[in-house]
Design a protein around this motif. Structure first.
Motif, PDB file in Angstrom:
ATOM      1  N   UNK A 335       0.824  -1.205   0.000  1.00 17.81           N
ATOM      2  CA  UNK A 335       0.000   0.000   0.000  1.00 17.81           C
ATOM      3  C   UNK A 335       0.860   1.257   0.000  1.00 17.81           C
ATOM      4  N   UNK A 336       1.905   1.279   0.789  1.00 18.69           N
ATOM      5  CA  UNK A 336       2.755   2.462   0.879  1.00 18.69           C
ATOM      6  C   UNK A 336       3.479   2.739  -0.433  1.00 18.69           C
ATOM      7  N   UNK A 337       3.855   1.669  -1.126  1.00 19.39           N
ATOM      8  CA  UNK A 337       4.589   1.835  -2.390  1.00 19.39           C
ATOM      9  C   UNK A 337       3.723   2.470  -3.480  1.00 19.39           C
ATOM     10  N   UNK A 339       2.111   5.149  -3.035  1.00 19.83           N
ATOM     11  CA  UNK A 339       2.175   6.598  -2.833  1.00 19.83           C
ATOM     12  C   UNK A 339       3.584   7.119  -2.586  1.00 19.83           C
ATOM     13  N   UNK A 340       4.449   6.267  -2.064  1.00 22.73           N
ATOM     14  CA  UNK A 340       5.811   6.692  -1.712  1.00 22.73           C
ATOM     15  C   UNK A 340       6.832   5.972  -2.583  1.00 22.73           C
ATOM     16  N   UNK A 341       7.737   6.731  -3.190  1.00 26.00           N
ATOM     17  CA  UNK A 341       8.776   6.127  -4.042  1.00 26.00           C
ATOM     18  C   UNK A 341      10.096   5.977  -3.315  1.00 26.00           C
ATOM     19  N   UNK A 342      10.256   6.704  -2.227  1.00 25.23           N
ATOM     20  CA  UNK A 342      11.498   6.643  -1.454  1.00 25.23           C
ATOM     21  C   UNK A 342      11.450   5.445  -0.503  1.00 25.23           C
ATOM     22  N   UNK A 343      12.350   4.465  -0.655  1.00 26.55           N
ATOM     23  CA  UNK A 343      12.344   3.286   0.236  1.00 26.55           C
ATOM     24  C   UNK A 343      12.464   3.657   1.709  1.00 26.55           C
ATOM     25  N   UNK A 344      13.201   4.725   2.012  1.00 28.48           N
ATOM     26  CA  UNK A 344      13.355   5.138   3.406  1.00 28.48           C
ATOM     27  C   UNK A 344      12.026   5.627   3.981  1.00 28.48           C
ATOM     28  N   UNK A 345      11.242   6.350   3.169  1.00 22.84           N
ATOM     29  CA  UNK A 345       9.931   6.820   3.616  1.00 22.84           C
ATOM     30  C   UNK A 345       8.978   5.651   3.838  1.00 22.84           C
ATOM     31  N   UNK A 346       9.044   4.661   2.945  1.00 20.94           N
ATOM     32  CA  UNK A 346       8.231   3.453   3.107  1.00 20.94           C
ATOM     33  C   UNK A 346       8.592   2.744   4.401  1.00 20.94           C
ATOM     34  N   UNK A 347       9.887   2.650   4.675  1.00 20.89           N
ATOM     35  CA  UNK A 347      10.356   1.910   5.847  1.00 20.89           C
ATOM     36  C   UNK A 347       9.846   2.526   7.152  1.00 20.89           C
ATOM     37  N   UNK A 348       9.866   3.871   7.257  1.00 22.42           N
ATOM     38  CA  UNK A 348       9.447   4.493   8.515  1.00 22.42           C
ATOM     39  C   UNK A 348       7.934   4.456   8.688  1.00 22.42           C
ATOM     40  N   UNK A 349       7.186   4.218   7.585  1.00 21.25           N
ATOM     41  CA  UNK A 349       5.719   4.251   7.654  1.00 21.25           C
ATOM     42  C   UNK A 349       5.094   2.874   7.836  1.00 21.25           C
ATOM     43  N   UNK A 350       5.876   1.799   7.732  1.00 17.01           N
ATOM     44  CA  UNK A 350       5.311   0.445   7.761  1.00 17.01           C
ATOM     45  C   UNK A 350       4.591   0.146   9.069  1.00 17.01           C
ATOM     46  N   UNK A 351       5.279   0.281  10.185  1.00 11.54           N
ATOM     47  CA  UNK A 351       4.663  -0.047  11.474  1.00 11.54           C
ATOM     48  C   UNK A 351       3.508   0.893  11.800  1.00 11.54           C
ATOM     49  N   UNK A 352       3.640   2.226  11.584  1.00  8.29           N
ATOM     50  CA  UNK A 352       2.471   3.093  11.810  1.00  8.29           C
ATOM     51  C   UNK A 352       1.245   2.682  10.996  1.00  8.29           C
TER      52      UNK A 352
END
Length: 441
Positions: A335-337, A339-352
């Protein structure tokens, strides 16, 4: 024990409302996509203007639950009063509030935009767009009054069809006036504002026509509502208008605080909030359905049935919305991918995002009970819970955890989760204490 028939009754009211709300939400992204072709300045301008418009809209949208609560209560009472008196009162209030508010906002738009934007190009794009939107304030308020009337009459499909009609017009008018198609002038961002305002006014006109056809013998626009009824509608709707304004403003402050931590966290937060907004559409629709059923039962004098309808709506929300949130919990990266292309942004949003997916069913009770209580005339206490939990706990805690102690997005989202759970408990307690049973509409 909730029965299949009761679930069907709730869903028959809630699903058309969900479609209508979702359609309006999708239109925000359609507008962004179409204006985005004009460049970043235009996109930034409609972003700033759109939020500013939402804040002002709060002053007229409180009329919807107020009209709905009174209409459904009278239906339950089998009142012999003309059915359109609450609607007439709501429309009168919209004119009294919306006309001077439109003039005030229209005149102050240039000065206001100069304060919120330091980029002259963004200001030049945003001012005409926002002014065009402000011209639709009265029409939006009129539409909200009609929504409350038809929902109170248990005819939620009318709202759904009208919203779909308006949004279809908005797409057509955007294509015409933004880019200059079909012989229309190419107005750019101003064209997007013109398109939105035209579609809202045509939608309001459609409401007038449909309501006249069905209720011309029920006092629609032909009987002046008593002053006491106008005051009652105002008193029921005012706390909700204030709550909406403060809630929206609170999330501006939230974005600002997260932005102080970092751009990465802000981008991830933007996606998380938008996902949460999508997940709130169905519980909000359930709250509208609950308001009709509870008010109708109270009108019949059946307090036990009213209480049961509220709880049954809550049960439907917990079960169905938990199921809707399950994919977010199981497949957060996918789901995050989107909207977000930056892997670092995806990583910080996974648990939230997983936390959001896991708890969205339980926290749906906020929307269900809050809307029901507002429509019953208990909006002041809803406002108190909303204000205290957001402005006295959530935002100060975010500041401490984020900018002050310099923790990351996960810790901030844990604060947001605690805030949501506290608000859920308090809103449920308002329902449980039963004061709403004694309020007269």
């Amino acid at each position: 024990m909730i029965t299949k028939d009761r679930v069907v009754t709730i869903l028959k009211l809630a699903l058309p409302l969900t479609v209508g709300l979702a359609s309006s939400f999708i239109m925000v992204f359609v507008d962004l996509a179409m204006v985005g072709v004009l460049g970043t300045a235009a996109l930034a301008a409609i972003g700033l203007a759109g939020f500013s418009y939402t804040l002002i809209l709060a002053f007229v949208i409180g009329v919807a639950p107020a009209v709905q609560g009174v209409v459904s209560r009278r239906e339950g009472e089998e009142s012999e009063e003309p059915k359109c008196l609450p609607l007439n009162a709501g429309l009168l209030l919209v004119l009294m509030i919306g006309v001077p508010l439109t003039l005030f906002c229209y005149l102050l738009t240039p000065s206001y935009f100069a304060l919120i934007s330091s980029d002259p190009l963004v200001t030049s794009e945003g001012v005409p767009y926002l002014r065009a939107l402000f011209l639709s304030l009265v029409a939006v308020g009129v539409g909200e009054a009609f929504r409350g009337h038809w929902a109170g009459m248990s005819k939620t499909k009318v709202y759904m069809l009208n919203i779909l009609f308006m949004n279809s017009l908005n797409i057509l008018f955007n294509y015409m006036f933004i880019f200059g198609n079909f012989g229309a002038p190419a107005l750019g961002t101003l064209g997007a504002g013109v398109a939105s305002t035209m579609s809202v006014f045509i939608g309001a006109l459609a409401y007038f026509i449909v309501t006249f056809v069905h209720f011309r013998t029920e006092g629609f626009l032909s009987i002046k509502p008593a002053r006491e009824l106008v005051v009652r509608i105002f008193n029921v709707g005012l706390p909700e208008s204030i709550r909406e304004a403060l809630f929206s403003l609170g999330y501006v402050v939230f974005y600002w605080l997260v932005g102080k931590i970092g751009t990465l966290e802000l981008a991830a937060t933007n996606v998380l909030i938008r996902v949460a907004l999508v997940m709130s559409l169905f519980p909000l629709a359930l709250g509208m359905a609950s308001a009709t059923l509870v008010s109708g039962a109270l009108g019949k004098g059946d307090v036990a049935a009213a209480n049961e309808w509220g709880w049954d709506s809550g049960k439907v929300g917990i079960v169905w919305i938990t199921l809707l949130g399950l994919p977010l919990f199981l497949f957060p990266e996918w789901f995050l991918s989107l909207f977000l292309t930056d892997p670092a942004a995806v990583a910080v949003a996974i648990v939230p995002l997983q936390i959001t997916g896991a708890l969205t069913g339980v926290t749906s009770l906020i929307f269900i009970f809050a809307y029901t209580l507002v429509s019953l005339g208990d909006g002041k206490r809803v406002l108190i819970v909303s204000f205290t939990t957001q402005w006295m706990f959530f935002l100060p805690a975010v500041w401490v955890i984020g900018p002050y102690l310099n923790y990351g997005l996960l810790e901030i989202w844990l604060v947001q989760t605690v805030y949501a759970l506290i608000a859920t408990v308090l809103m449920t307690m308002l329902w449980c204490d039963g004061r709403w049973k004694e309020i007269k509409l």
